[in-house]
Design a protein around this motif. Structure first.
Motif, short mmCIF file in Angstrom:
data_model
loop_
_atom_site.label_atom_id
_atom_site.label_comp_id
_atom_site.label_asym_id
_atom_site.label_seq_id
_atom_site.Cartn_x
_atom_site.Cartn_y
_atom_site.Cartn_z
N GLY A 140 0.80 -1.22 0.00
CA GLY A 140 0.00 0.00 0.00
C GLY A 140 0.83 1.27 0.00
O GLY A 140 0.55 2.21 -0.73
N ALA A 141 1.88 1.29 0.81
CA ALA A 141 2.67 2.51 0.94
C ALA A 141 3.56 2.75 -0.28
O ALA A 141 3.70 3.89 -0.73
CB ALA A 141 3.54 2.44 2.20
N LEU A 142 4.14 1.69 -0.81
CA LEU A 142 5.10 1.83 -1.90
C LEU A 142 4.47 1.62 -3.28
O LEU A 142 5.15 1.82 -4.29
CB LEU A 142 6.26 0.85 -1.71
N LYS A 143 3.21 1.21 -3.30
CA LYS A 143 2.51 0.94 -4.56
C LYS A 143 3.27 -0.10 -5.38
O LYS A 143 3.52 0.07 -6.57
CB LYS A 143 2.31 2.22 -5.38
N ILE A 144 3.65 -1.21 -4.70
CA ILE A 144 4.35 -2.30 -5.36
C ILE A 144 3.48 -3.54 -5.31
O ILE A 144 2.51 -3.61 -4.56
CB ILE A 144 5.72 -2.59 -4.68
N GLU A 145 3.82 -4.50 -6.13
CA GLU A 145 3.10 -5.77 -6.14
C GLU A 145 3.35 -6.52 -4.84
O GLU A 145 4.42 -6.39 -4.23
CB GLU A 145 3.56 -6.64 -7.33
N GLU A 146 2.38 -7.33 -4.44
CA GLU A 146 2.53 -8.11 -3.21
C GLU A 146 3.74 -9.02 -3.28
O GLU A 146 4.45 -9.21 -2.28
CB GLU A 146 1.26 -8.93 -2.94
N SER A 147 4.02 -9.59 -4.46
CA SER A 147 5.17 -10.48 -4.59
C SER A 147 6.48 -9.73 -4.31
O SER A 147 7.40 -10.28 -3.70
CB SER A 147 5.21 -11.10 -5.99
N ALA A 148 6.58 -8.46 -4.72
CA ALA A 148 7.77 -7.66 -4.44
C ALA A 148 7.88 -7.37 -2.94
O ALA A 148 8.98 -7.38 -2.38
CB ALA A 148 7.73 -6.36 -5.23
N ALA A 149 6.75 -7.13 -2.30
CA ALA A 149 6.76 -6.90 -0.85
C ALA A 149 7.22 -8.16 -0.11
O ALA A 149 8.04 -8.08 0.81
CB ALA A 149 5.38 -6.47 -0.39
#
Length: 146
Positions: free
Chosen positions: A62-71
């Motif tokens: 949510g904060a970084l606007k990245i894909e869940e897989s990247a998180a």
């Protein structure tokens, strides 16, 4: 010659973001930490040092606007580097090394922020904070509707 102050818009916000981010990245490079890892360290620290793995991934997404897989990869990298430990299957915790690294980043980051914001009146900072929070909320709503 007088410089006119442009009204706030995406370009002005972006230029300020990228300039200050570049300064932060120089600090992070000295510590061998990525930006995503630094955000994760803050999230875990803000949660008292332990957080559910899924909650951490969701906060990064949510904060970084990245894909869940990247998180999830970021969390896995941090575990492999010894910055996070897994006290249970569902939780991650700051290790001593992770806590020390976060404290160093936070302290040095605060010093950078103090220099960047020095001399700006508190009321101007409060106004900018309100405007940017509203822009963020509206952008998040646009993304949710997309």
């Amino acid at each position: 010659m007088t410089t006119t102050t442009p009204p706030v818009n995406g370009q002005v916000i972006g230029l300020a973001h990228y300039a200050s981010r570049a300064v932060l990245e120089t600090l992070l490079a000295r510590t061998g930490t990525t930006f995503h890892q630094s955000v994760a360290l803050r999230v875990v620290s803000d949660q008292g040092g332990t957080v559910e793995r899924a909650r951490l991934a969701a906060r990064l997404t949510g904060a970084l606007k990245i894909e869940e897989s990247a998180a999830r990869r970021t969390v896995d990298e941090m575990t492999a580097l010894g910055l996070l430990a897994e006290p249970t299957a569902d939780n991650v915790s700051l290790t001593e090394h992770g806590a020390e690294l976060f404290e160093r980043i936070r302290t040095d980051g605060n010093a950078i922020a103090a220099r960047l914001y020095a001399g700006i009146p508190a009321e101007d900072l409060a106004t900018a904070g309100r405007v940017l929070t509203l822009v963020t909320e509206r952008a998040d709503a646009e993304l949710a509707g997309a």
